[in-house]
Design an enzyme around this catalytic site. Structure first.
Site, PDB file in Angstrom:
ATOM      1  N   LYS A 102      -4.472  -0.388   4.362  1.00 37.24           N
ATOM      2  CA  LYS A 102      -4.456  -0.822   2.965  1.00 37.24           C
ATOM      3  C   LYS A 102      -4.891  -2.270   2.886  1.00 37.24           C
ATOM      4  O   LYS A 102      -4.585  -3.085   3.767  1.00 37.24           O
ATOM      5  CB  LYS A 102      -3.036  -0.680   2.394  1.00 37.24           C
ATOM      6  CG  LYS A 102      -2.831  -1.288   1.021  1.00 37.24           C
ATOM      7  CD  LYS A 102      -1.362  -1.245   0.591  1.00 37.24           C
ATOM      8  CE  LYS A 102      -1.124  -1.991  -0.701  1.00 37.24           C
ATOM      9  NZ  LYS A 102       0.298  -1.986  -1.112  1.00 37.24           N
TER      10      LYS A 102
ATOM     11  N   GLU B 159       8.188  -8.297  -9.598  1.00 36.00           N
ATOM     12  CA  GLU B 159       8.526  -8.049  -8.188  1.00 36.00           C
ATOM     13  C   GLU B 159       9.354  -9.183  -7.591  1.00 36.00           C
ATOM     14  O   GLU B 159       8.888 -10.322  -7.484  1.00 36.00           O
ATOM     15  CB  GLU B 159       7.251  -7.855  -7.362  1.00 36.00           C
ATOM     16  CG  GLU B 159       7.519  -7.430  -5.935  1.00 36.00           C
ATOM     17  CD  GLU B 159       6.378  -6.656  -5.322  1.00 36.00           C
ATOM     18  OE1 GLU B 159       6.517  -6.231  -4.164  1.00 36.00           O
ATOM     19  OE2 GLU B 159       5.351  -6.471  -5.994  1.00 36.00           O
TER      20      GLU B 159
END
Length: 439
Positions: free
Chosen positions: A201, A246
């Protein structure tokens, strides 16, 4: 209980005197801020508002967070602190924002305000801070303030007052260094690299740019962000403003926690389509894989510092005003006395903002992104004298320069089956908070 720490100041070192006192409940923190240089950490109407600068520390390079940890420990050891409340955010605190990349031209900073107004659990307080050798802090609020004495030798210090907001403004944000076609090409290149190499990723971002009118009041954008995204951390530190969903890490009296987000889908236009979107996200193999890399990276970083570290086996869907995220909460107990600054150093960059494996992902980001991320996707938050603190990842944000130039960033996690057009659309969703706050 009153906490006091005093040491002799070495040549060139900074010593501060700090006093926290209770206030009647202050329900609105943003009006107290400086219109051009706000310092803010806010969620659900609670947090910290900083006014003025008693101390500014800058750091660069690969060891910037370790250097900040050392410098902050020295500041704390040389300061005299009276804090009868002993709550998270009282006493000596510094606001911080750190660059994403080791070689960023943008400095990382810790800023200790002259005045902090805080609110938590329905209780409010004011903290006044100044260098020990100064007889009086200057009034940086721009308001007609009263002055009051202090029991700890602070002398006459300002009583900040809320001030009226400046004129309204509207800002159009345009593509920056990485245009839409360039972003599609970068995503396609990343997918090819992932399929051909040992890379799982990579997170690729693009930028939007604009210019604020002269003397624009940044508090207006902060109000829009705080009201529109109350479950997010609305922040302002050294010109970096945004609302992040987050939590990178929170440390509170030995307890450590984090909220990991990765995997995104747009909200539906009605209740039925919205539910369908959430179900689709939860069932998406692509998004589950992306999320798993992010959770694994956080667990691996925290494990050496924490006992009893736990995370749910299955992520939950987190609803925000404009999108759904896959989310996992991580909790544990500190086992080695680490501070929140130690932990952001251990965690950054997580797979949620870089990729996996980290080193290869960061190298590919440097290759495919034609700009310096600055503080975007780096840690932003605050640290207290005891090392506790709250830190988010700087997402849904923009950097505002002294001359009014504004650069906003948004990125997506790219995996083997990512589609360039869908990833471009996802960045548009993630730009929405900043576009609407300034537009």
């Amino acid at each position: 209980m009153t906490a006091t720490a005093t040491t002799t100041r070495a040549p060139g070192a900074i010593a501060l005197t700090v006093e926290t006192t209770p206030l009647d409940d202050v329900r609105q923190l943003i009006p107290f801020l400086d219109a051009r240089h706000p310092l803010l950490w806010l969620r659900r109407g609670e947090g910290l508002a900083g006014i003025g600068t008693a101390l500014r520390l800058e750091f660069t390079g690969a060891d910037r967070m370790r250097a900040a940890t050392t410098a902050w420990a020295e500041v704390v050891s040389r300061s005299s602190v009276i804090d009868p409340l002993a709550k998270p955010g009282t006493g000596l605190v510094a606001f911080g924002t750190f660059a994403f990349a080791d070689d960023s031209a943008r400095p990382s900073v810790l800023i200790v305000p002259e005045v902090v107004i805080g609110r938590r659990d329905g209780r409010s307080w004011i903290t006044r801070i100044r260098p020990l050798d100064n007889a009086e802090m200057p009034d940086r609020t721009g308001a007609d303030t009263g002055r009051t004495g202090s029991t700890s030798g602070l002398g006459a210090v300002p009583n900040p007052q809320p001030t009226p907001f400046g004129d309204e403004y509207r800002l159009s944000l345009l593509p920056g260094a990485l245009k839409k076609d360039g972003y599609r090409e970068a995503v396609a290149a990343a997918v090819e690299r992932i399929r051909e190499h040992d890379l799982s990723k990579v997170v690729l971002a693009r930028d939007l740019v604009g210019h604020l009118p002269h003397e624009s009041d940044l508090r207006r954008a902060l109000v829009e962000l705080a009201l529109g995204y109350p479950e997010c951390w609305t922040f302002a530190v050294d010109g970096l403003v945004g609302s992040s969903p987050e939590t990178l890490v929170r440390v509170d009296h030995g307890a450590v926690s984090a909220r990991v987000l990765a995997g995104t889908i747009s909200r539906g236009s009605d209740a039925a389509s919205d539910h369908e979107a959430a179900v689709s996200l939860a069932a998406s193999t692509k998004d589950q894989d992306e999320h798993g890399y992010a959770v694994d990276s956080v667990l691996a970083a925290l494990a050496p510092h924490s006992s009893g570290l736990a995370a749910s086996d299955v992520p939950f869907t987190l609803k925000l005003p404009n999108l759904w995220h896959l989310a996992t909460d991580v909790e544990g107990t500190l086992s080695d006395g680490s501070t929140s600054l130690d932990l952001i150093d251990a965690l950054h960059p997580t797979a949620a903002v870089a990729g996996a494996p980290t080193r290869d992902a960061v190298a590919l980001i440097r290759e495919l992104e034609p700009f310096d991320r600055g503080r975007y996707a780096g840690p932003v938050g605050w640290v207290g004298a005891d090392g506790d603190g709250e830190w988010a990842i700087a997402l849904r944000c923009a950097q505002v320069s002294e001359n009014g130039d504004l650069t906003a960033y948004a990125g997506c996690g790219i995996v083997a089956d990512s589609d360039p057009e869908r990833e471009l659309a996802e960045t548009a969703m993630k730009f929405r908070p900043i576009v609407e706050a300034f537009g």
